[in-house]
Design a protein around this motif. Structure first.
Motif, PDB file in Angstrom:
ATOM      1  N   ASP A 235       0.808  -1.217   0.000  1.00 19.39           N
ATOM      2  CA  ASP A 235       0.000   0.000   0.000  1.00 19.39           C
ATOM      3  C   ASP A 235       0.841   1.267   0.000  1.00 19.39           C
ATOM      4  N   THR A 236       1.963   1.237   0.692  1.00 16.61           N
ATOM      5  CA  THR A 236       2.763   2.462   0.848  1.00 16.61           C
ATOM      6  C   THR A 236       3.924   2.534  -0.132  1.00 16.61           C
ATOM      7  N   LEU A 237       3.952   1.648  -1.124  1.00 24.38           N
ATOM      8  CA  LEU A 237       5.059   1.614  -2.077  1.00 24.38           C
ATOM      9  C   LEU A 237       4.577   2.006  -3.467  1.00 24.38           C
ATOM     10  N   PRO A 238       5.180   2.999  -4.099  1.00 24.82           N
ATOM     11  CA  PRO A 238       4.795   3.322  -5.482  1.00 24.82           C
ATOM     12  C   PRO A 238       5.004   2.114  -6.393  1.00 24.82           C
ATOM     13  N   ILE A 239       4.079   1.897  -7.297  1.00 23.36           N
ATOM     14  CA  ILE A 239       4.155   0.706  -8.135  1.00 23.36           C
ATOM     15  C   ILE A 239       5.382   0.741  -9.042  1.00 23.36           C
ATOM     16  N   ALA A 240       5.812   1.929  -9.440  1.00 25.23           N
ATOM     17  CA  ALA A 240       7.017   2.034 -10.264  1.00 25.23           C
ATOM     18  C   ALA A 240       8.227   1.508  -9.508  1.00 25.23           C
ATOM     19  N   ARG A 241       8.258   1.751  -8.208  1.00 25.25           N
ATOM     20  CA  ARG A 241       9.378   1.267  -7.397  1.00 25.25           C
ATOM     21  C   ARG A 241       9.376  -0.250  -7.311  1.00 25.25           C
ATOM     22  N   ALA A 242       8.199  -0.842  -7.171  1.00 27.40           N
ATOM     23  CA  ALA A 242       8.102  -2.303  -7.151  1.00 27.40           C
ATOM     24  C   ALA A 242       8.561  -2.887  -8.480  1.00 27.40           C
ATOM     25  N   SER A 243       8.172  -2.256  -9.578  1.00 31.02           N
ATOM     26  CA  SER A 243       8.586  -2.717 -10.895  1.00 31.02           C
ATOM     27  C   SER A 243      10.093  -2.582 -11.076  1.00 31.02           C
ATOM     28  N   ASP A 244      10.637  -1.436 -10.701  1.00 34.44           N
ATOM     29  CA  ASP A 244      12.076  -1.208 -10.845  1.00 34.44           C
ATOM     30  C   ASP A 244      12.890  -2.200 -10.014  1.00 34.44           C
ATOM     31  N   SER A 245      12.334  -2.622  -8.885  1.00 34.48           N
ATOM     32  CA  SER A 245      13.075  -3.532  -8.005  1.00 34.48           C
ATOM     33  C   SER A 245      13.126  -4.949  -8.556  1.00 34.48           C
ATOM     34  N   GLN A 247      10.064  -6.973  -9.186  1.00 35.07           N
ATOM     35  CA  GLN A 247       8.934  -7.835  -8.847  1.00 35.07           C
ATOM     36  C   GLN A 247       8.418  -8.501 -10.120  1.00 35.07           C
ATOM     37  N   GLN A 248       8.300  -9.825 -10.085  1.00 33.65           N
ATOM     38  CA  GLN A 248       7.988 -10.567 -11.301  1.00 33.65           C
ATOM     39  C   GLN A 248       6.594 -10.283 -11.820  1.00 33.65           C
ATOM     40  N   SER A 249       5.621 -10.204 -10.920  1.00 27.60           N
ATOM     41  CA  SER A 249       4.256  -9.900 -11.343  1.00 27.60           C
ATOM     42  C   SER A 249       3.540  -9.135 -10.249  1.00 27.60           C
ATOM     43  N   ILE A 250       2.607  -8.306 -10.668  1.00 25.34           N
ATOM     44  CA  ILE A 250       1.758  -7.549  -9.750  1.00 25.34           C
ATOM     45  C   ILE A 250       0.351  -8.089  -9.891  1.00 25.34           C
ATOM     46  N   GLU A 251      -0.223  -8.492  -8.762  1.00 30.81           N
ATOM     47  CA  GLU A 251      -1.534  -9.130  -8.769  1.00 30.81           C
ATOM     48  C   GLU A 251      -2.627  -8.101  -8.476  1.00 30.81           C
ATOM     49  N   LEU A 317       6.551  -0.203 -16.855  1.00 27.87           N
ATOM     50  CA  LEU A 317       6.314  -1.601 -16.516  1.00 27.87           C
ATOM     51  C   LEU A 317       6.706  -2.512 -17.677  1.00 27.87           C
ATOM     52  N   ALA A 318       6.343  -2.105 -18.889  1.00 29.30           N
ATOM     53  CA  ALA A 318       6.669  -2.919 -20.064  1.00 29.30           C
ATOM     54  C   ALA A 318       8.177  -3.021 -20.248  1.00 29.30           C
ATOM     55  N   ALA A 319       8.879  -1.904 -20.079  1.00 23.79           N
ATOM     56  CA  ALA A 319      10.331  -1.899 -20.249  1.00 23.79           C
ATOM     57  C   ALA A 319      11.018  -2.774 -19.206  1.00 23.79           C
ATOM     58  N   ASN A 320      10.451  -2.815 -18.002  1.00 25.39           N
ATOM     59  CA  ASN A 320      11.025  -3.636 -16.932  1.00 25.39           C
ATOM     60  C   ASN A 320      10.639  -5.106 -17.031  1.00 25.39           C
ATOM     61  N   GLY A 321       9.695  -5.427 -17.910  1.00 26.12           N
ATOM     62  CA  GLY A 321       9.240  -6.804 -18.019  1.00 26.12           C
ATOM     63  C   GLY A 321       8.351  -7.236 -16.866  1.00 26.12           C
ATOM     64  N   THR A 322       7.702  -6.274 -16.207  1.00 20.02           N
ATOM     65  CA  THR A 322       6.808  -6.583 -15.094  1.00 20.02           C
ATOM     66  C   THR A 322       5.482  -7.106 -15.633  1.00 20.02           C
ATOM     67  N   ARG A 323       5.090  -8.266 -15.196  1.00 12.61           N
ATOM     68  CA  ARG A 323       3.791  -8.802 -15.605  1.00 12.61           C
ATOM     69  C   ARG A 323       2.697  -8.281 -14.677  1.00 12.61           C
ATOM     70  N   ALA A 394       0.095  -0.739 -24.036  1.00  6.79           N
ATOM     71  CA  ALA A 394       1.461  -0.320 -23.688  1.00  6.79           C
ATOM     72  C   ALA A 394       2.469  -1.454 -23.818  1.00  6.79           C
ATOM     73  N   GLY A 395       1.989  -2.658 -24.058  1.00  9.61           N
ATOM     74  CA  GLY A 395       2.890  -3.796 -24.201  1.00  9.61           C
ATOM     75  C   GLY A 395       3.229  -4.491 -22.895  1.00  9.61           C
ATOM     76  N   VAL A 396       2.486  -4.186 -21.823  1.00  9.18           N
ATOM     77  CA  VAL A 396       2.683  -4.900 -20.560  1.00  9.18           C
ATOM     78  C   VAL A 396       2.134  -6.314 -20.712  1.00  9.18           C
ATOM     79  N   GLN A 397       2.908  -7.298 -20.274  1.00  7.55           N
ATOM     80  CA  GLN A 397       2.461  -8.678 -20.406  1.00  7.55           C
ATOM     81  C   GLN A 397       1.388  -8.981 -19.373  1.00  7.55           C
ATOM     82  N   LEU A 398       0.196  -9.296 -19.852  1.00 13.24           N
ATOM     83  CA  LEU A 398      -0.917  -9.655 -18.984  1.00 13.24           C
ATOM     84  C   LEU A 398      -1.014 -11.167 -18.879  1.00 13.24           C
TER      85      LEU A 398
END
Length: 514
Positions: A235-245, A247-251, A317-323, A394-398
């Protein structure tokens, strides 16, 4: 809101927490199919010879019309034009003229299963779902996987997460029968990752209430231990930060909606004010409290939606390969309650003590909603569909996942409904199929030559609902023709009807996105 006693009574109903009793089975009315035209009996077991599936249209690897697929020893050894593939002597041959083969079968990227062994695991392959990603791992899932691999249990390939790793207090009160690991700082977070690896987890499950320091420690320790991590964006983490770190997938779509507001700073402050009272005694109460608070913040985020920020974030997200696993099925059931089925033929494949409590739980979740609240929640759901379309563009893998284990989602069946919702969100049919086949298979590292496939009576490229027109299934080299598949479904229905809830079931239901 149900009392604790009511929560105790309903917990097993939504989690499947009881072991199955198979005495005195009650017959279920399940249609029978005529046997396929073959050169040998159906139900071929892996390792018992070569299987030839001939004259089908193949989708996926080796795609094209009038193809033959050869299977031996749990592997696909050749796919080619039927006129060019020699059938080995003694092979069991199935003429699939006019049929469509989905190579690899379907993959379910977000499930939760706890309960009747002879009910839940078989429902996946019997619906063409040959692999699943378990998002709240427990010893039971490892036991099931071992039995499946040994040929003692019909079920899918199972990729299993750690226990949920969450902050303090967690949304889950350790009363569900499944372990929740609460971590308060970096050292405890690192220790949780190491313990998860020692327990045999395939990846780490991160959750909503993690503090940024603990989350970053999990990310770093997971890399050190050679594990992936996936799950909720805290909840307290920007999603971009999770992607940059990494994280394989965001549910789910909660975090994505919050991150696409032009007033994200204010939205973040509002999320920081969301509190879970540790005095709330049940997971039901905690999650319902969180759900109500977050919906209010989501409404403000939706009202300040910024397409420019959205596209920049989704490009990242797409550039980072975050699903992203949208789990539209569970969002739909919770946010379009006016469209919930009162009954369905699918419910016959689960124990009645599970399905009969779903309306009570959903009524409790929506208690107190005004007409304005309901209208807003409907608009939030429609906005989620828009976000899924933007993610795709945007090319994010769903990836297709349902959160099966919550109410109104029947294992195996629910994935087909998720595909319909992805199509409703604007994905072309070919990309909907990819979200349930090659994309998750690649993420999970499933072998390309695995002897799994789904045979359909109609082309799913013309109508995604055709994935439900199942002719037969190949699961780990075992071919289940139409008659065998329906016989096994009838067995599941009888076992479900005979099942009784555990006298000492878990304390609260799996009710929401998890």
């Amino acid at each position: 809101m149900p009392t604790r006693r009511e929560a105790l009574a309903t917990s097993a109903a939504l989690t499947g927490g009881a072991l199955l009793s198979t005495t005195s089975p009650a017959a279920a009315a399940v249609p029978r199919a005529a046997p396929d035209r073959t050169t040998a009996a159906s139900g071929q077991r892996p390792g018992s010879g070569t299987i030839a599936l001939t004259h089908a249209t193949v989708l996926g690897a080796g795609a094209g019309p009038d193809r033959t697929v050869l299977v031996r020893d749990g592997r696909i050894i050749r796919t080619g034009r039927s006129a060019e593939v020699a059938i080995p002597r003694g092979a069991t041959t199935y003429d699939l003229t006019g049929k469509y083969i989905v190579m690899g079968g379907l993959v379910e990227s977000h499930v939760h299963n706890q309960g009747p062994e002879t009910v839940l695991p078989p429902l996946f392959p019997l619906n063409g779902v040959t692999a699943v990603r378990e998002m709240w791992g427990s010893p039971l899932h490892h036991e099931w996987r071992d039995k499946i691999r040994a040929g003692k249990l019909l079920g899918p390939r199972w990729v299993i997460s750690s226990s949920i790793i969450d902050g303090q207090p967690s949304l889950w009160a350790n009363d569900t029968g499944d372990l929740v690991v609460e971590v308060a700082d970096a050292p405890s977070a690192r220790r949780a990752v190491r313990e998860a690896k020692a327990s045999g987890a395939d990846f780490i499950k991160v959750y909503s209430r993690l503090a940024p320091e603990a989350y970053e420690a999990i990310a770093d320790e997971s890399r050190r231990q050679g594990l992936r991590y996936a799950g909720h964006c805290p909840d307290t983490l920007p999603i971009a930060r999770a992607s940059d770190s990494g994280q394989q997938s965001i549910e789910h779509l909660h975090a994505l909606l919050l991150a696409t507001s032009s007033r994200e700073t204010e939205i973040r402050r509002a999320m920081a004010r969301v509190r879970i009272d540790p005095a709330l005694g049940t997971s039901f109460e905690r999650y319902a409290s969180w759900f109500r608070q977050v919906h209010a913040v989501e409404w403000e985020a939706m009202r300040t939606y910024d397409i420019g920020r959205t596209r920049a974030l989704f490009d990242r997200l797409a550039a980072n390969g975050t699903r992203v696993v949208p789990t539209l099925t569970v969002h739909h059931s919770l946010e379009r309650t006016d469209q919930l089925p009162t009954e369905s033929p699918e419910f016959a494949y689960l124990p009645g003590w599970m399905t009969e409590y779903w309306p009570t739980i959903w009524s409790s979740l929506t208690a107190g909603r005004t007409a304005q609240d309901t209208a807003r929640i409907h608009r939030i759901y429609e906005h989620r569909l828009r976000l899924v379309g933007e993610l795709h563009r945007a090319g994010v893998q769903l990836l297709a996942g349902t959160d099966t284990g919550t109410g109104y989602a029947v294992p195996g069946f629910s994935l087909h409904h998720e595909l319909e919702l992805l199509a409703e969100a604007g994905l072309p049919t070919r990309d909907v199929l990819r979200a349930a086949t090659t994309a998750p298979a690649r993420m999970l590292g499933l072998p390309d030559d695995r002897a799994d496939l789904l045979v359909l009576d109609a082309d799913p490229r013309t109508d995604i609902r055709h994935t439900q027109r199942i002719h037969s299934v190949l699961v780990d080299g075992r071919y289940l023709d139409g008659a065998e598949r329906l016989r096994l479904l009838a067995d599941v229905a009888r076992a479900a009807a005979a099942s009784e809830p555990s006298a000492t079931g878990a304390a609260t239901p799996h009710i929401c996105v998890h």
